[in-house]
Design an enzyme around this catalytic site. Structure first.
Site, PDB file in Angstrom:
ATOM      1  N   SER A  99     -84.882  -7.208  14.571  1.00 16.99           N
ATOM      2  CA  SER A  99     -84.476  -8.531  14.092  1.00 16.99           C
ATOM      3  C   SER A  99     -85.620  -9.199  13.318  1.00 16.99           C
ATOM      4  CB  SER A  99     -84.009  -9.382  15.269  1.00 16.99           C
ATOM      5  OG  SER A  99     -83.312 -10.518  14.823  1.00 16.99           O
ATOM      6  N   ASP A 205     -72.465  -6.714  14.534  1.00 14.85           N
ATOM      7  CA  ASP A 205     -73.542  -7.697  14.633  1.00 14.85           C
ATOM      8  C   ASP A 205     -73.054  -9.046  14.120  1.00 14.85           C
ATOM      9  OD1 ASP A 205     -75.886  -9.215  14.443  1.00 14.85           O
ATOM     10  OD2 ASP A 205     -77.104  -7.507  13.860  1.00 14.85           O
ATOM     11  N   HIS A 235     -75.803  -7.211  17.913  1.00 10.12           N
ATOM     12  CA  HIS A 235     -77.117  -7.478  17.336  1.00 10.12           C
ATOM     13  C   HIS A 235     -78.263  -6.899  18.155  1.00 10.12           C
ATOM     14  CE1 HIS A 235     -80.246  -9.390  15.045  1.00 10.12           C
ATOM     15  NE2 HIS A 235     -80.682 -10.030  16.119  1.00 10.12           N
TER      16      HIS A 235
END
Length: 257
Positions: A99, A205, A235
Site C-alpha cells: 500500500s 480491492d 486490499h
C-alpha cells in the site's frame, strides 16, 4: 526480537531482523500499520525458514517507533526508509512495499537505485494522499482541513455499517496532504526505475483500485515489469492464497538475482 536504531535526529526506529545468506529483503508496511501485521509476520516466518535476510521496521509515528503519527509526512517516512537502508542493511535489496509502502519503495528506488535489485508491490498506492484522500473530501472537509490543519478521514458516520470491520478512521493533516503533492509519481510521464518490478493487486480491492498497478506498470521505464491480479483478494492481501502468491513472487525474484 525488536531492536532500535537511533537516527541522526535522535528518533528511535524499531526494527526486527532475520539473518540469512540467500538474499536481502526489506519490507515497507502500509499507512498506520506496523511490523506486527499479518503480512509482516508471515514474511518473517517465510524468510526464517528459507534462509533469506529480512529487515522489518516501523516508520516514525507507527508501531514501536518513537513519535506521534500526525507529526509525520510522506517525506519523513521516505527518510526513514533511506535511514534503514543505509544503516541496517547491506548490498542490494528486494523491497516489498505494501500500500503506502509501495509508494515509498518507488521513491527509494529513485533515490538509491544502486541498492535495489527488485521491487514487489502489494496493492501499491502511490499518490494516495491526493487521489484517494484529498479528492474524496467534501467541501466542508477541505475547509476544515485548511482551517484546523487536521480532520478524521473517513469520519465515523461516513463508514457504512457493513464496512466497519475493514475500515477505520485516520487522522489526516494538512501537512500530510501538502507534502504528498511534492512526491507525486503518477502525474509524471514516466518513472525512471530500471530494476525488475512485480505488482500484485486484488480485483476486490475497495481501497486502492487495481488500475493503479496498471498505470504504474505503464509508467515505470523498466521492461521487466509484471502485474499479477488476484480476483478474490481485498486490499490487505493477508489471506493464505494471497500470501502464497507473495512468497511465490519473492522466490521468482530470488532466482533472477
Amino acid at each position: 526480537m525488536i531492536k532500535y536504531h537511533i537516527d541522526k535526529n535522535g528518533n528511535r526506529i524499531a526494527y526486527k531482523k532475520v539473518k540469512g545468506t540467500r538474499a536481502s529483503v526489506i519490507f515497507y508496511g502500509g499507512f498506520a500499520s506496523d511490523m506486527n501485521g499479518t503480512k509482516a509476520n508471515a514474511l518473517y516466518d517465510f524468510c526464517q525458514k528459507s534462509n533469506i535476510e529480512l529487515t522489518l521496521f516501523d516508520y516514525l509515528g507507527h508501531g514501536s517507533s518513537s513519535g506521534n503519527f500526525i507529526d509525520y509526512t510522506i517525506s519523513d517516512w521516505h527518510e526513514n526508509c533511506l535511514e534503514v537502508m543505509e544503516n541496517l542493511t547491506y548490498g542490494k535489496q528486494i523491497i516489498i512495499g505494501s500500500s503506502m509502502g509501495g509508494w515509498l519503495m518507488l521513491m527509494t528506488a529513485l533515490s538509491m537505485p544502486q541498492r535495489v535489485s527488485a521491487l514487489i508491490g502489494i496493492a501499491a498506492a502511490p499518490d494516495f494522499t491526493e487521489d484517494l484522500i484529498f479528492k474524496k473530501l467534501s467541501d466542508t472537509q477541505k475547509n476544515d482541513l485548511s482551517s484546523l490543519g487536521i480532520i478524521d478521514f473517513p469520519s465515523i458516520e461516513e463508514i457504512k455499517p457493513q464496512e466497519k470491520l475493514s475500515n477505520c478512521s485516520y487522522k489526516i493533516t494538512r501537512d500530510l496532504i501538502e507534502d504528498g503533492r511534492k512526491n507525486l509519481l503518477l502525474d509524471k510521464g514516466n518513472i525512471n526505475i530500471s530494476c525488475p518490478v512485480r505488482l500484485l493487486h486484488g480485483l476486490n480491492d475497495k481501497d486502492v483500485p487495481y488500475h493503479y498497478s496498471i498505470t504504474l506498470a505503464e509508467k515505470i521505464t523498466s521492461n521487466d515489469v509484471e502485474i499479477h491480479l488476484i480476483k478474490s483478494a481485498q486490499h490487505n492481501m493477508s489471506d493464505d492464497y494471497s500470501l502464497n502468491i507473495i512468497f511465490k513472487t519473492l522466490r521468482t525474484c530470488l532466482k533472477s538475482n
